[in-house]
Design a protein around this motif. Structure first.
Motif, PDB file in Angstrom:
ATOM      1  N   GLU A  95      53.560  62.355 -53.010  1.00 25.34           N
ATOM      2  CA  GLU A  95      52.784  63.437 -53.627  1.00 25.34           C
ATOM      3  C   GLU A  95      51.585  62.847 -54.396  1.00 25.34           C
ATOM      4  O   GLU A  95      51.361  63.119 -55.570  1.00 25.34           O
ATOM      5  CB  GLU A  95      53.679  64.286 -54.540  1.00 25.34           C
ATOM      6  CG  GLU A  95      54.812  64.970 -53.787  1.00 25.34           C
ATOM      7  CD  GLU A  95      55.752  65.774 -54.680  1.00 25.34           C
ATOM      8  OE1 GLU A  95      55.344  66.139 -55.803  1.00 25.34           O
ATOM      9  OE2 GLU A  95      56.881  66.039 -54.253  1.00 25.34           O
ATOM     10  N   TYR A  97      48.540  63.428 -54.459  1.00 22.97           N
ATOM     11  CA  TYR A  97      47.500  64.305 -55.000  1.00 22.97           C
ATOM     12  C   TYR A  97      47.634  64.432 -56.516  1.00 22.97           C
ATOM     13  O   TYR A  97      46.636  64.651 -57.212  1.00 22.97           O
ATOM     14  CB  TYR A  97      47.569  65.685 -54.334  1.00 22.97           C
ATOM     15  CG  TYR A  97      48.914  66.374 -54.425  1.00 22.97           C
ATOM     16  CD1 TYR A  97      49.250  67.158 -55.523  1.00 22.97           C
ATOM     17  CD2 TYR A  97      49.848  66.244 -53.398  1.00 22.97           C
ATOM     18  CE1 TYR A  97      50.487  67.779 -55.611  1.00 22.97           C
ATOM     19  CE2 TYR A  97      51.089  66.866 -53.479  1.00 22.97           C
ATOM     20  CZ  TYR A  97      51.407  67.629 -54.587  1.00 22.97           C
ATOM     21  OH  TYR A  97      52.629  68.234 -54.673  1.00 22.97           O
ATOM     22  N   CYS A 101      44.847  63.679 -59.379  1.00 18.00           N
ATOM     23  CA  CYS A 101      44.587  64.576 -60.499  1.00 18.00           C
ATOM     24  C   CYS A 101      44.631  63.812 -61.816  1.00 18.00           C
ATOM     25  O   CYS A 101      43.835  64.062 -62.728  1.00 18.00           O
ATOM     26  CB  CYS A 101      45.612  65.705 -60.500  1.00 18.00           C
ATOM     27  SG  CYS A 101      45.291  66.997 -61.717  1.00 18.00           S
ATOM     28  N   GLU A 283      42.888  69.188 -57.556  1.00 22.85           N
ATOM     29  CA  GLU A 283      43.877  68.350 -56.878  1.00 22.85           C
ATOM     30  C   GLU A 283      45.305  68.872 -57.011  1.00 22.85           C
ATOM     31  O   GLU A 283      46.117  68.694 -56.087  1.00 22.85           O
ATOM     32  CB  GLU A 283      43.835  66.912 -57.438  1.00 22.85           C
ATOM     33  CG  GLU A 283      42.524  66.183 -57.217  1.00 22.85           C
ATOM     34  CD  GLU A 283      41.470  66.582 -58.258  1.00 22.85           C
ATOM     35  OE1 GLU A 283      40.303  66.221 -58.063  1.00 22.85           O
ATOM     36  OE2 GLU A 283      41.827  67.268 -59.254  1.00 22.85           O
ATOM     37  N   ALA A 284      45.635  69.480 -58.160  1.00 24.82           N
ATOM     38  CA  ALA A 284      47.033  69.847 -58.401  1.00 24.82           C
ATOM     39  C   ALA A 284      47.145  70.829 -59.552  1.00 24.82           C
ATOM     40  O   ALA A 284      46.268  70.902 -60.419  1.00 24.82           O
ATOM     41  CB  ALA A 284      47.864  68.583 -58.712  1.00 24.82           C
TER      42      ALA A 284
END
Length: 292
Positions: A95, A97, A101, A283-284
């Motif tokens: 994960e 991403y 972030c 991003e998240a």
């Protein structure tokens, strides 16, 4: 001609039987100790691990074993049981991403509120399992955050599984754990060992503070203060609603105002507690302790 004497039959000592009532008692006990919720749907998983620990301690019944775990001075068997019951399966840059972030959004916000001459940035990975997550955080910061050299950055990594922590400190991984690591990153931060094994370089291993923390222990959680970012991914899915709310409150207390929590992709803070503010970055989605 007389038949040769028959060898006496071999008697296999059966594993002590664990009843449905025993499983209920165990799940309640383990929940109170760890916050992890299990039930009869995981009967095979529970039975196998309990039987292994009972055999290791020469216990003839579940009740005998439970008494050992409850009253053993020092709690060594309780820790061995926790190690058996927890699952550690992860890899580097899982994960990723959220790491993007971190380096593109969260760290800049945090840094803008700090004095680099005296303030430290503190990041906490829980549960850190065998170390892939905290090492990924450190590499991401070194590679992708331009202001990394301006600040003293502390990465704390904790778990309740002491075997996983030992592996994390050692920092040795097989190639499959590095399948998302580019050759350049691999050759910079890892050293090739025998076969398919790679080891994190000493400078990176020594930069992470690994230790045991049980989120269900208010005493242990009270030690965690002044944190800026918490990565707690795929832990709360094993908790019930009460344990999730209590953990969220512990995280709130641990964070500095304006600090962030990153959860796993299947977890939602909005369904747990409203004390955090959702922040949707490109991003998240992460969660923030409100600023005063």
């Amino acid at each position: 001609m007389a038949s040769p004497p028959q060898a006496p039959p071999l008697h296999r000592i059966a594993a002590p039987r664990i009843s449905a009532e025993d499983v209920v008692v165990f799940c309640d006990f383990f929940y109170k100790k760890t916050g992890i919720s299990m039930d009869a749907s995981r009967r095979y998983f529970i039975d196998k691990r309990l039987e292994d620990r009972m055999a290791a301690n020469d216990c003839n019944s579940f009740r005998e074993y439970l008494s050992l775990v409850k009253f053993q001075p020092g709690g060594a068997e309780m820790q061995a049981l926790i190690n058996e019951m927890t699952v550690n399966e992860t890899y580097f840059f899982r994960e990723d991403y959220q790491f993007a972030c971190l380096t593109r959004r969260m760290l800049d916000e945090i840094a803008d509120r700090k004095d680099p001459r005296r303030d430290r940035i503190r990041i906490w990975s829980i549960p850190c399992s065998t170390g892939e997550e905290p090492y990924s955080i450190a590499i991401s910061i070194l590679e992708d955050w331009p202001r990394a050299s301006d600040f003293d950055i502390e990465i704390i990594a904790s778990d309740i599984d002491t075997r996983a922590l030992a592996r994390a400190r050692e920092g040795i991984y097989q190639a499959r754990a590095l399948h998302r690591v580019s050759p350049r990153i691999r050759d910079t931060y890892f050293r090739k060992l025998d076969g398919e094994n790679w080891q994190v370089v000493p400078s990176l291993r020594e930069s992470i503070d690994f230790g045991v923390i049980n989120v269900s222990s208010p005493t242990q959680m009270a030690r965690m203060r002044g944190i800026d970012v918490i990565f707690c991914r795929n832990l709360l899915i094993y908790f019930d609603d009460l344990s999730r709310r209590q953990t969220a409150e512990h995280f709130f207390d641990a964070l500095n105002p304006g600090g962030f929590v990153a959860l796993g992709h299947s977890e939602s803070m909005s369904r747990i507690s409203n004390i955090f503010v959702p922040r949707k970055f490109p991003e998240a989605l992460v969660h923030q302790r409100p600023l005063p």
